[in-house]
Design a protein around this motif. Sequence first.
Motif, short mmCIF file in Angstrom:
data_model
loop_
_atom_site.label_atom_id
_atom_site.label_comp_id
_atom_site.label_asym_id
_atom_site.label_seq_id
_atom_site.Cartn_x
_atom_site.Cartn_y
_atom_site.Cartn_z
N GLU A 189 0.86 -1.17 0.00
CA GLU A 189 0.00 0.00 0.00
C GLU A 189 0.90 1.22 0.00
OE1 GLU A 189 -2.62 -0.17 3.29
OE2 GLU A 189 -3.82 -1.82 2.47
N GLU A 190 0.84 1.95 -1.11
CA GLU A 190 1.72 3.09 -1.34
C GLU A 190 3.18 2.64 -1.28
OE1 GLU A 190 0.55 6.19 1.29
OE2 GLU A 190 -1.42 6.44 0.38
N ARG A 191 3.97 3.15 -0.33
CA ARG A 191 5.39 2.81 -0.27
C ARG A 191 5.68 1.80 0.82
NH1 ARG A 191 8.05 4.02 -4.61
NH2 ARG A 191 9.97 4.02 -3.35
N VAL A 233 4.79 -11.18 1.19
CA VAL A 233 4.63 -9.85 0.61
C VAL A 233 4.48 -9.94 -0.92
CG1 VAL A 233 5.74 -7.61 0.25
CG2 VAL A 233 5.89 -8.75 2.48
N LYS A 234 3.54 -9.14 -1.47
CA LYS A 234 3.37 -8.97 -2.93
C LYS A 234 3.41 -7.49 -3.21
CE LYS A 234 0.25 -9.78 -6.83
NZ LYS A 234 -1.04 -10.33 -7.27
N THR A 235 4.48 -7.06 -3.94
CA THR A 235 4.67 -5.64 -4.21
C THR A 235 3.90 -5.22 -5.45
OG1 THR A 235 6.61 -6.01 -5.57
CG2 THR A 235 6.97 -5.79 -3.19
N SER A 268 17.96 -4.67 -31.58
CA SER A 268 17.89 -4.64 -30.12
C SER A 268 17.09 -3.43 -29.65
CB SER A 268 19.29 -4.58 -29.51
OG SER A 268 19.90 -3.33 -29.80
N LEU A 269 16.55 -3.56 -28.38
CA LEU A 269 15.82 -2.48 -27.71
C LEU A 269 16.31 -2.41 -26.26
CD1 LEU A 269 12.16 -3.12 -28.96
CD2 LEU A 269 13.68 -1.25 -29.69
N LEU A 270 16.40 -1.19 -25.71
CA LEU A 270 16.84 -0.98 -24.33
C LEU A 270 15.63 -0.65 -23.46
CD1 LEU A 270 19.19 -0.71 -22.31
CD2 LEU A 270 19.30 1.74 -22.95
N ILE A 271 15.50 -1.38 -22.30
CA ILE A 271 14.36 -1.21 -21.40
C ILE A 271 14.86 -0.62 -20.08
CG2 ILE A 271 12.40 -2.34 -20.30
CD1 ILE A 271 12.70 -4.60 -22.32
N ASN A 272 14.16 0.41 -19.55
CA ASN A 272 14.45 1.02 -18.25
C ASN A 272 13.18 1.01 -17.40
OD1 ASN A 272 17.11 1.60 -18.99
ND2 ASN A 272 16.52 3.61 -19.85
N TRP A 273 13.32 0.89 -16.05
CA TRP A 273 12.20 0.94 -15.11
C TRP A 273 12.69 1.40 -13.74
CZ3 TRP A 273 14.39 -3.61 -16.81
CH2 TRP A 273 14.99 -4.42 -15.84
N ALA A 274 11.74 1.57 -12.78
CA ALA A 274 12.06 2.01 -11.41
C ALA A 274 11.53 1.00 -10.42
CB ALA A 274 11.45 3.39 -11.16
N HIS A 275 12.20 0.94 -9.17
CA HIS A 275 11.76 0.01 -8.13
C HIS A 275 10.40 0.43 -7.59
CE1 HIS A 275 15.50 -2.12 -8.14
NE2 HIS A 275 16.22 -1.04 -7.76
N PRO A 276 9.50 -0.52 -7.31
CA PRO A 276 8.19 -0.16 -6.75
C PRO A 276 8.25 0.14 -5.23
CG PRO A 276 8.29 -2.52 -7.07
CD PRO A 276 9.56 -1.95 -7.64
N ILE A 277 9.26 -0.38 -4.50
CA ILE A 277 9.37 -0.20 -3.06
C ILE A 277 10.85 -0.12 -2.69
CG2 ILE A 277 9.40 -2.67 -2.51
CD1 ILE A 277 7.64 -2.03 -0.06
N GLU A 301 14.35 -0.79 -1.12
CA GLU A 301 15.04 -2.05 -0.83
C GLU A 301 15.20 -2.29 0.67
OE1 GLU A 301 18.73 -2.12 -2.88
OE2 GLU A 301 17.84 -2.43 -4.86
N VAL A 302 14.99 -1.29 1.50
CA VAL A 302 15.07 -1.47 2.95
C VAL A 302 14.02 -2.47 3.41
CG1 VAL A 302 14.85 -0.32 5.20
CG2 VAL A 302 16.02 0.82 3.31
N TYR A 303 12.88 -2.41 2.77
CA TYR A 303 11.81 -3.31 3.18
C TYR A 303 11.90 -4.65 2.45
CZ TYR A 303 9.97 1.11 4.91
OH TYR A 303 9.84 2.32 5.55
N VAL A 304 12.07 -4.58 1.15
CA VAL A 304 12.10 -5.82 0.36
C VAL A 304 13.13 -5.67 -0.75
CG1 VAL A 304 10.78 -7.42 -1.06
CG2 VAL A 304 9.63 -6.20 0.80
N LYS A 305 13.97 -6.68 -0.91
CA LYS A 305 14.88 -6.75 -2.04
C LYS A 305 14.21 -7.56 -3.16
CE LYS A 305 19.22 -6.24 0.49
NZ LYS A 305 20.56 -6.81 0.75
#
Length: 904
Positions: free
Chosen positions: A148-150, A235-237, A254-263, A265-269
């Motif tokens: 839920e949120e962060r 846990v399900k992020t 080829s194609l390059l893909i970028n993304w961001a972490h949903p949560i 890493e302190v809580y879940v790696k």
Amino acid sequence: MERIWTEDAFPERRSSLVLLSPPPRLNQKGHCNELLVVDSPQSPVLEIGTDFAATCMITNTDEVTADDLYWTLSGTVVPKEQYTRINKTALSVTVPITSEKREWLLCRCKNVSAYVVLNKGRFMHGIFLTKGYRPGKPENLSCIAVQEERYISPNITCVWEAAGRQTGFVPTTYTLNLDVKIHCGMYNVSTREKSATVSVGLFPNHETLDIWVEAHNTLGKVESEHLKEEANWFVKTNPPSDVRVISERTFPTSLLINWAHPIDEVYVKLTYEIRFCPSGSQNWTYVPLVDTAKGIQSFRLQNLQPDTVYVTQVRCKNAIERGYWSNWSTNATERTPEDRPRSKPDLWKIITEDESTARQVWFICKDPVLSNGRIIRFDIKIQDHKDRVKNRSGELESIPVNRSKADPSPSQQKITILKQISLDDKKSVEVYVTAVNSVGKSPEASLVITEKLPTVKDLKVQRNGGQLCLEWKPPARPVSEYVVEWVSGSRIDWQREKGSTKNTVIKGSLEKFVSYTVSVYPLYSGVTGKPASKEAFLEEGVPLIGPAVKLKGKPGCNEAELVWNEIPQHSRRGFITNYTIFYTSGTKTHNITVPANTTSYTLKSLSRSTKYDTWVIASTIRGSKRGFNHSFTTLKYGTGEIEGIVVGVCLSFLFVVLLTMLLCIYKKDVIKDNFWPRIPNPGESTIGNWSPDYPLKTETPKENCLSGISVLDVDVCDGKCGSEDDKASLPLKKDKYLSEEHSSGIGGSSCMSSPRQSVSDSDEGGDMADTTASTVQYSSVVASSNGYKGQTPNFQPQQAIFSRSESTQPLLDSEENPDMLLQEGSRQSQHFSRQPSFTHTAGNEDSADPADFNQLEMEQQVLEPLDFCPLEEETTPTDGQSADGLPAALVSSYMPQLGGYRPQ
């Protein structure tokens, strides 16, 4: 146990039945233990599948014994085999519990006395049985805590599966238990559902949780397996955010893909998973997990197809071995850069053959499978096949292709018409084609059009699972590859198969109820062979329209020829199996079935001048379709019948006329005698002059003596003299004339005698009588003495002339009966002597006066006894008188009117 009391009919006597019921407990041997509980008010809950035992005891009465008791379950008497007699006052029963419904078990007493009958309530007691199942052990317990949120939510939701069965009267309750080992916290929640959520206040990251479920009801309880895991395991992020795909021109594959972490890493790696596919496809390609390191935020996709749009998705989960994957991220779409075409264009041809002109060849092609970009043109070169070894020089022609970038993916190959040429039957050409995009050219494709080479054998096309399956036998020569072509109207498509292939499935898009011409071409190192073709439908249906029937020409009197056109190919929706012709005249309908390759039929044995309605039905294996009606009327007479009748009648009439003419010519004498009888003309007859007393004179009477008007001179004596002379000469005349009649053959049988000039008693008369003829003899006596009606009489002596004529008319009655003639003559001769002389003109009766009519009557009376007037003496007649003394002119004038009278 339950005791039921009823009002006592005899107050001085009280009795009762006590029902003892043990609880359903099983001993170690599996048998039912009896724990007697007297007067128990509770209804027991029994487990389905076990046996239940109850005992009924008699108290305070001697009216009945245990032998008078019996048991009923839901109104049905329990068999005695299930009874057990304990003593004189107790009877037990054992019943199996099999159904789920609740029911009464009653102990009853037989009607052994009036007291029992009047107090049935005291002698009937029972117990109400409630049934159910023991709770089953919950299975497949799983729990999850979502992001839920962060942060991670403190609410942990668990689900499980219930085992076993349960009834509505004995429900099962589930209790979810959660134990946090470090904080020694215990959380639970009860429910009758198969899922529950428990809140722990703050999610215990990195702590161990013990979770289980307990199921219980009236018959018992049971626990599930315990789930002991680290808290992050549950846990399900959320999916990764800000997913982007970058295309680089220098890397077309080829194609390059970028993304961001949903949560954090302190809580879940977290670890990540990537999948991709061409746009419009559902065949996803997954990147192996070993290639995606923990905690990464970018990845490069390689070995992609140039100028292809790809869809990419990313998801994540706890980095530990076990855990829940997040949902996939939203689609990220990007096209790879263009590259030079890596495969050949798919070159093919369309040939139309006409006997009157040369073959027309259209060269067509599809884009290369690996076009790697938008094709902007095709380069084509055509040369004679015989010159390909010497040189490959030829005129290169560019065919531009106008396509926009908005066109679908190159995976959907388009067909381009390149060029049309005319080609003689014996001429062979070779065609070379290359496809060009913005980067470069494709490899060269070639095709040879030459004389027809061997084809495949025994081609079969069958429907199977919504596809068209092809099977064939290869030709004797080695084949490099096969081209499978299917054509429907103006649409054409094809696919290529390896040379070792003997069966395949059409991979293109086919429509239902559409006819396809499927052909298989063998290719011998680029040289096309003769095709083998079959008609096929992916699925058949009922024709859309029926055949339109019409009459060919005009109907006959007994037959009519019907014709109809084949149903258009796009309206058939299947193979036509047959045509059925219906025709009716009134209430009776006839039908005739003809093969599918028939488009005309002649109806025979029709009725003349009859109206018929006809229609045709076309049939497939799925049904039939009726066409429009057509009416016609048969002729009354067939072709040539009227002409035949006219000709026959004319010929018959001509034959009759000819036959009649021939008959008339052949029988002209008979016909003339029958229709125009021969009547002699008295004026032309030869009448001899005769006298009874004088020999026949040689001179021939004058022609005017036989004319139509005769002059008669009569010397009239006084009545006395005349009468006396007649009376005196009558006997002599009678005898004489009778003798002459027989000698001359006149009268009676003498009507067929021969003509003679005179009749007398001399020998000449006898000789003449010997002559025979077929004519009837008439005699005319011509004499003249005194004038008649003012005529001047001739006083010179005249010789009596006896004229005879020939006639075929029959004799008069007077000739057949001479006696009667004599009598009439004797009566009328008296009047003749006293008449004056007169003149009579034949044919003028209408203008005569009454005196003439009287004179005519007198003349007729005188003429009747002409032959038999008696003479007193035989005298020589004078001129103008007959032998009988009558005027010769009078006799001659009336001879034709006597109709066969012949004087003698």
